[in-house]
Design an enzyme around this catalytic site. Structure first.
Site, PDB file in Angstrom:
ATOM      1  N   LYS A  40       3.354 131.546 -67.046  1.00 46.25           N
ATOM      2  CA  LYS A  40       2.407 132.020 -66.027  1.00 46.25           C
ATOM      3  C   LYS A  40       1.187 131.102 -66.026  1.00 46.25           C
ATOM      4  O   LYS A  40       0.750 130.641 -67.086  1.00 46.25           O
ATOM      5  CB  LYS A  40       2.009 133.466 -66.328  1.00 46.25           C
ATOM      6  CG  LYS A  40       1.124 134.105 -65.257  1.00 46.25           C
ATOM      7  CD  LYS A  40       0.862 135.585 -65.520  1.00 46.25           C
ATOM      8  CE  LYS A  40      -0.046 136.175 -64.451  1.00 46.25           C
ATOM      9  NZ  LYS A  40      -0.294 137.618 -64.644  1.00 46.25           N
ATOM     10  N   SER A 117       0.714 140.767 -60.995  1.00 46.88           N
ATOM     11  CA  SER A 117       0.294 139.430 -60.622  1.00 46.88           C
ATOM     12  C   SER A 117       1.233 138.340 -61.137  1.00 46.88           C
ATOM     13  O   SER A 117       1.140 137.206 -60.688  1.00 46.88           O
ATOM     14  CB  SER A 117      -1.123 139.160 -61.150  1.00 46.88           C
ATOM     15  OG  SER A 117      -1.134 139.213 -62.568  1.00 46.88           O
ATOM     16  N   SER A 142       0.968 143.875 -64.662  1.00 44.69           N
ATOM     17  CA  SER A 142       1.433 142.639 -64.036  1.00 44.69           C
ATOM     18  C   SER A 142       2.726 142.072 -64.582  1.00 44.69           C
ATOM     19  O   SER A 142       3.206 141.061 -64.078  1.00 44.69           O
ATOM     20  CB  SER A 142       0.362 141.565 -64.142  1.00 44.69           C
ATOM     21  OG  SER A 142      -0.555 141.770 -63.128  1.00 44.69           O
TER      22      SER A 142
HETATM   23  N1  GLN Z   1      -2.695 145.230 -60.099  1.00 45.88           N
HETATM   24  C1  GLN Z   1      -3.597 145.302 -61.200  1.00 45.88           C
HETATM   25  C2  GLN Z   1      -4.891 144.600 -60.863  1.00 45.88           C
HETATM   26  O1  GLN Z   1      -4.984 144.071 -59.821  1.00 45.88           O
HETATM   27  C3  GLN Z   1      -2.990 144.743 -62.440  1.00 45.88           C
HETATM   28  C4  GLN Z   1      -2.877 143.265 -62.426  1.00 45.88           C
HETATM   29  C5  GLN Z   1      -2.625 142.662 -63.773  1.00 45.88           C
HETATM   30  O2  GLN Z   1      -2.034 143.305 -64.665  1.00 45.88           O
HETATM   31  N2  GLN Z   1      -3.064 141.429 -63.949  1.00 45.88           N
HETATM   32  O3  GLN Z   1      -5.790 144.573 -61.613  1.00 45.88           O
END
Ligand code: GLN
Length: 443
Positions: A40, A117, A142
Site C-alpha cells: 500500500k 482505503s 481499510s
Molecule cells: N473509511 C474510514 C475513514 O475514512 C476508514 C479508512 C481507513 O481505515 N484508512 O477514515
C-alpha cells in the site's frame, strides 16, 4: 516474471498501482520466496515513491524501508509496487485520490469501487493469478472493506502487533498494518511474518507471535457471536442472507452460534471513530507545509500565507475537511464536548466487546452493509452517508481487536465479506474459525 507483467496490466487497466518496482528482485530462499508482495502506498519502501495517495507527497521517495518491508525482504518476498489508495487513508471507496494519482477500479466490475482505503491492494489481490499477497493498512476498516468488495481475505491484527515504523500516519492510535490474500492461509502467512516487537515503534507490543500460518480450520468447540444490530436495518438483506447462510453452515459443522448485542457500538461507533481519527490526523498533517517533505511552492510572503498556499494546492477536499473538523474538535472550548467525549465513548464501546468475549471466541457480521457500489452512486453520497458506510467495520478498529474479512457467497456476481472479530492478541482463534468458515463456504 508473471507477477510483474500482471502488475503492469493492473496499473493500466484498473489503476491499481501508483508505482511499479522498476528493479524487482526475486529470491529463492525464505518463506515468501517466489511470492509477489504489493505494498500500500502509505508504507515506505526505499527508492520507490511513497505518496500515501496524496499529491503533497507525489515527489517523496523514502531513503529507508519500513520495518514490515525489511521483514518481507528477509523472507525472500518480491516487492511488486505501490498500490493505489484514498489520500492518507481518508475514505471507504478509494475515490478521494490526490491529483495525478491512480483511482483503483474493481476488477470484478470496473464501474464499481474496490472499496477503501486499501483499494489497489484488494483489487490486485483479486486480479493477480501469480503467487501474491498484499501489504495493506487499516485505521477504521481499510483492510476489511476493500477485501469484502473485491472478494478476498483481509486480515487486520491487534493494534500494536505489527510495527508502524515507516508507515505514513493517518491516526496513530488506530493505524494497523495487515495483509490480504486470495485465501485465509495466504493472508495469515504474511501477517505472521509481519507481527512481532519493534523497538522503533513506541506502541509495538512484546507478546509471543501466534503461528497463524499453521492454523487448522476449527469450528467444533468454538462459540461465534452473531451481532444482531449488524444484520438489521441499514444492511442490504441479500448481504445479510449470504452471511447468515455461511454461519448456518458453520453451525452444521459443529460451531456454537449465539446471538449477541453490540448496541452501543452500533449507535456511537461511527461518531466516536470519526472524531478521534480526525483529531489525530489534523495534527499528523501539520507537518506537510512545504518545508520538509514533499511538494512545495516558491517561498513568498508571510509563513502563514506560504503554508496555506502549499496546503490549499496539494491537499484534496476530504483531507481539508478532516483538518478543519479535527482541529475544531480539539480546540479549547470544544475539546471536552467532542474529543474527550469521544475518548470516553471509546472505552465504553470496548467494554461492550469485553463482555461479549466472556462467552464468545469471535463475533461475526457482514463486513460492509452493501456490495461494491458503482462510482456513479458514490458521487451522490454526502460526507455523512460516506462515513455511515463504515458502521460495521469501525467498532473492531476503535477497540484495536484483530479481525478478518472472508469472502462468502456472492450476491448477483458481486463479492460479499463476512467479518470475524476476536479478542486482543487472539489472532489464532480468528484464523482457525476463519479457515473453518472458508472451508464450509467453499467445500
Ligand atoms: N473509511 C474510514 C475513514 O475514512 C476508514 C479508512 C481507513 O481505515 N484508512 O477514515
Amino acid at each position: 516474471m508473471k507477477i510483474m507483467d500482471e502488475a503492469l496490466v493492473a496499473k493500466e487497466k484498473f489503476g491499481l498501482f501508483n508505482a511499479i518496482n522498476p528493479n524487482p528482485k526475486a529470491f529463492s530462499k525464505g518463506r515468501l520466496a517466489g511470492i509477489g508482495i504489493s505494498v500500500k502506498d502509505n508504507i515506505c519502501v526505499e527508492g520507490l515513491p511513497s505518496t500515501a495517495g496524496s499529491a503533497i507527497l507525489s515527489n517523496y521517495v523514502p531513503v529507508f524501508n519500513a520495518t514490515v518491508i525489511e521483514k518481507v525482504l528477509a523472507e525472500g518476498g518480491l516487492i511488486v509496487g505501490k498500490t493505489s489508495q484514498d489520500e492518507f487513508g481518508f475514505g471507504t471507496f478509494s475515490v478521494n485520490i490526490g491529483k495525478g494519482l491512480s483511482m483503483p477500479k474493481n476488477p470484478v466490475d470496473p464501474n464499481r469501487s474496490c472499496g477503501g482505503s486499501s483499494g489497489g491492494a484488494a483489487g490486485f489481490t483479486r486480479f493477480a493469478s501469480a503467487p501474491h499477497t498484499a501489504l495493506a493498512e487499516s485505521t477504521g476498516g481499510s483492510i476489511a472493506c476493500p477485501a469484502a468488495f473485491c472478494g478476498v481475505a483481509g486480515f487486520t491484527p491487534t493494534y500494536g502487533r505489527v510495527s508502524r515504523f515507516g508507515l505514513i500516519d493517518y491516526a496513530n492510535s488506530l493505524d494497523k498494518i495487515g495483509s490480504m490474500g486470495k485465501t485465509v492461509s495466504k493472508a495469515s502467512l504474511l501477517l505472521e511474518i509481519l507481527m512481532g516487537f519493534d523497538p522503533r515503534d513506541s506502541t509495538s507490543v512484546n507478546q509471543p507471535v501466534p503461528e497463524i500460518s499453521n492454523a487448522k480450520p476449527v469450528l467444533k468447540g468454538k462459540t461465534i457471536g452473531i451481532v444482531e444490530e449488524f444484520f438489521g436495518d441499514g444492511i442490504d438483506s441479500k448481504v445479510s442472507k449470504s452471511c447468515e447462510n455461511a454461519l448456518d453452515a458453520a453451525k452444521s459443522a459443529g460451531a456454537k452460534v449465539v446471538s449477541v448485542s453490540l448496541s452501543k457500538n452500533a449507535r456511537f461507533g461511527v461518531a466516536a471513530y470519526y472524531l478521534i481519527a480526525m483529531a489525530e490526523t489534523s495534527t499528523n498533517l501539520a507537518k506537510y507545509c512545504g518545508m520538509r517533505f514533499g511538494q512545495s511552492l516558491p517561498l513568498q510572503g508571510h509563513f502563514d500565507d506560504f503554508f496555506s498556499r502549499v496546503r490549499s494546492e496539494f491537499f484534496g477536499a476530504e483531507a481539508k475537511r478532516r483538518v478543519i473538523l479535527g482541529t475544531f474538535s480539539r480546540m479549547s472550548g470544544y475539546r471536552d464536548a467532542y474529543y474527550l467525549k469521544a475518548l470516553k465513548a471509546r472505552s465504553a464501546l470496548m467494554k461492550e466487546y469485553f463482555e461479549v468475549f466472556k462467552h464468545c471466541d469471535v463475533v461475526c457480521h457482514p463486513t460492509m452493509p452493501f456490495v461494491a457500489p458503482r462510482f456513479s452512486d458514490i458521487k451522490k453520497l454526502s460526507p455523512m452517508q460516506n462515513y455511515a458506510a463504515d458502521l460495521c467495520t469501525v467498532p473492531a478498529n476503535l477497540g484495536g481487536f484483530p479481525h478478518l474479512s472472508i469472502p462468502v457467497k456472492e450476491v448477483e456476481k458481486l463479492p460479499v465479506g463476512l467479518m470475524l472479530t476476536g479478542k486482543h492478541f487472539d489472532e489464532l482463534s480468528v484464523a482457525e474459525i476463519g479457515k473453518g468458515i472458508e472451508s464450509v463456504v467453499n467445500p
